[in-house]
Scaffold this motif. Structure first.
Motif, short mmCIF file in Angstrom:
data_model
loop_
_atom_site.label_atom_id
_atom_site.label_comp_id
_atom_site.label_asym_id
_atom_site.label_seq_id
_atom_site.Cartn_x
_atom_site.Cartn_y
_atom_site.Cartn_z
N LEU A 90 22.20 14.42 17.50
CA LEU A 90 21.19 15.23 16.92
C LEU A 90 20.22 15.62 18.31
N VAL A 91 20.00 16.92 18.13
CA VAL A 91 19.05 17.46 19.28
C VAL A 91 17.96 18.23 18.76
N ASP A 92 16.77 17.98 19.31
CA ASP A 92 15.66 18.96 19.13
C ASP A 92 15.16 19.45 20.69
N PRO A 93 15.59 20.54 21.23
CA PRO A 93 15.59 20.90 22.45
C PRO A 93 14.11 21.05 22.73
N LEU A 94 12.99 21.44 21.99
CA LEU A 94 11.67 21.43 22.33
C LEU A 94 10.76 20.90 21.06
N ASP A 95 10.49 19.84 21.14
CA ASP A 95 9.80 19.12 19.85
C ASP A 95 8.21 19.08 20.29
N GLY A 96 7.59 19.72 19.26
CA GLY A 96 6.04 19.89 19.65
C GLY A 96 5.80 21.42 19.98
N THR A 97 6.59 22.31 19.50
CA THR A 97 6.29 23.74 19.96
C THR A 97 5.03 24.17 19.67
N LYS A 98 4.38 23.79 18.73
CA LYS A 98 3.04 23.85 18.55
C LYS A 98 2.01 23.44 19.53
N GLU A 99 2.01 22.35 19.77
CA GLU A 99 1.56 22.02 21.00
C GLU A 99 1.78 22.46 22.45
N PHE A 100 2.98 22.98 22.59
CA PHE A 100 3.47 23.79 23.79
C PHE A 100 2.82 25.18 23.63
N LEU A 101 2.57 25.69 22.47
CA LEU A 101 2.05 26.95 22.61
C LEU A 101 0.58 26.93 22.83
N LYS A 102 -0.02 25.72 22.58
CA LYS A 102 -1.57 25.30 22.81
C LYS A 102 -1.61 25.44 24.46
N GLY A 103 -0.62 24.89 24.91
CA GLY A 103 -0.93 24.60 26.62
C GLY A 103 -0.94 23.07 26.57
N ALA A 104 -0.77 22.28 25.51
CA ALA A 104 -0.81 21.00 25.68
C ALA A 104 0.33 20.30 26.30
N GLU A 105 0.18 18.97 26.85
CA GLU A 105 1.25 18.40 27.48
C GLU A 105 2.21 17.44 26.56
N GLU A 106 1.83 17.40 25.36
CA GLU A 106 2.83 16.33 24.22
C GLU A 106 3.94 17.05 23.64
N PHE A 107 4.83 17.58 24.51
CA PHE A 107 5.96 18.16 23.64
C PHE A 107 7.29 17.64 24.75
N THR A 108 8.42 17.51 23.89
CA THR A 108 9.33 16.50 24.48
C THR A 108 10.85 17.32 23.98
N VAL A 109 11.77 17.10 24.81
CA VAL A 109 13.19 16.98 24.50
C VAL A 109 13.90 15.84 24.06
N ASN A 110 14.60 16.00 22.66
CA ASN A 110 15.07 14.66 21.96
C ASN A 110 16.46 14.92 22.08
N ILE A 111 17.23 14.00 22.30
CA ILE A 111 18.60 13.83 22.29
C ILE A 111 18.94 12.40 21.70
N ALA A 112 19.73 12.30 20.43
CA ALA A 112 20.15 10.97 19.95
C ALA A 112 21.64 10.94 19.50
N LEU A 113 22.17 9.81 19.57
CA LEU A 113 23.54 9.74 19.17
C LEU A 113 23.46 9.04 17.79
N ILE A 114 23.88 9.34 16.65
CA ILE A 114 23.85 8.89 15.27
C ILE A 114 25.19 8.29 15.03
N ARG A 115 25.35 7.01 14.69
CA ARG A 115 26.56 6.12 14.43
C ARG A 115 26.38 5.51 12.87
N ASP A 116 27.48 5.99 11.98
CA ASP A 116 27.23 5.29 10.80
C ASP A 116 25.65 5.33 10.29
N GLY A 117 25.15 6.60 10.41
CA GLY A 117 24.00 6.86 9.52
C GLY A 117 22.59 6.36 10.53
N ALA A 118 22.72 5.69 11.53
CA ALA A 118 21.82 5.00 12.35
C ALA A 118 21.63 5.59 13.93
N PRO A 119 20.45 5.83 14.13
CA PRO A 119 20.22 6.10 15.81
C PRO A 119 20.77 5.04 16.46
#
Length: 269
Positions: A90-119
């Motif tokens: 599961l990938v969110d390449p830019l989480d917190g786009t609203k914060e990003f557009l406001k010029g705030a610092e709290e945006f992230t790149v998220n990458i996770a492996l899911i196995r049998d329903g669990a991260p």
């Protein structure tokens, strides 16, 4: 790295996710605080050129390294149908786009492996803050790096862990999506509220800076998976509002999550 390797070597997978997230962050930062235009997607959420640039970096790198594992990204034109897959990313390449557009610092790149329903392996990178977190079973890592750094060898890792819940718990809440239901819940529980953006809220629980993260509004699996993996590795967990296990790869409704409560360790845990 073949799919069979991931079942044996989660630390190596975390290293791949870290390197990929750093490259994605480097692709995002040139657009930050530049008044880059945004358009609205079909669900009303914003997307920018930064989201798409990070998405290209992540999909190219992970598809090449892990060709047999489906990848579901928020910004994919047609997200892979991963329901039923033993492993998927599961990938969110830019989480917190609203914060990003406001010029705030709290945006992230998220990458996770899911196995049998669990991260089971997750990486969260906050490029503007120069902080990155990684977690997998039996180990969690957190460390600070220079803003824009692209060399994983420059990261100074520090082991992190959830704290026992305080007598007056600190609840992290969404800076952009704080609703009345969340405010009422916090009041009933006697919590102090601490606003934060993006998946950093999970990381604050994982590093023992807060106790609870209630979320009743709509989120998607790619919003939560990486932070949830780090939180679980640090000794915490996430469950539905009703107390049921919080699972990934759900059928129906396009990877939408139910409401949830994420928490560190219980008071006497």
């Amino acid at each position: 790295m073949a799919e069979s390797d991931t079942s044996l070597n989660l630390p190596a997978l975390a290293d791949l996710f870290v390197a990929t997230a750093l490259d994605a962050g480097a692709a995002i930062l040139p657009y930050w605080r530049t008044d880059a235009p945004a358009r609205s997607k079909s669900d009303g959420s914003p997307v920018t050129a930064a989201d798409l640039a990070a998405n290209r970096v992540i999909l190219e790198r992970l598809s090449r390294a892990l060709p047999d594992i489906p990848i579901v990204s928020e910004e994919a034109d047609a997200p892979a149908a991963a329901q039923g897959a033993d492993n998927f990313i599961l990938v969110d390449p830019l989480d917190g786009t609203k914060e990003f557009l406001k010029g705030a610092e709290e945006f992230t790149v998220n990458i996770a492996l899911i196995r049998d329903g669990a991260p089971v392996c997750g990486v969260v990178f906050a490029p503007a803050l120069g902080r990155i977190w990684a977690g997998w079973p039996d180990r969690a890592r957190s460390g600070a790096i220079r803003v824009g750094a692209t060399d994983p060898a420059e990261i100074a890792w520090t082991v992190i862990g959830c704290r026992a819940e305080a007598d007056k718990p600190v609840a992290v809440v969404s800076r952009s999506h704080l609703d009345r239901e969340t405010q009422d819940w916090i009041a009933r529980k006697g919590c102090d509220a601490s606003p934060s953006g993006s998946s950093i809220k999970f990381c604050l629980l994982a590093e023992g800076a807060a106790d609870l993260y209630p979320r009743f509004g709509r989120t998607m699996e790619w919003d939560t998976a990486a932070g949830d993996a780090i939180l679980r590795a640090a000794g915490g967990g996430t469950e539905t509002v009703e107390g049921a296990p919080f699972v990934y790869g759900k059928s129906g409704d396009g990877y939408a999550n139910p409401g949830f409560i994420a928490r560190g360790k219980p008071k006497h845990g």
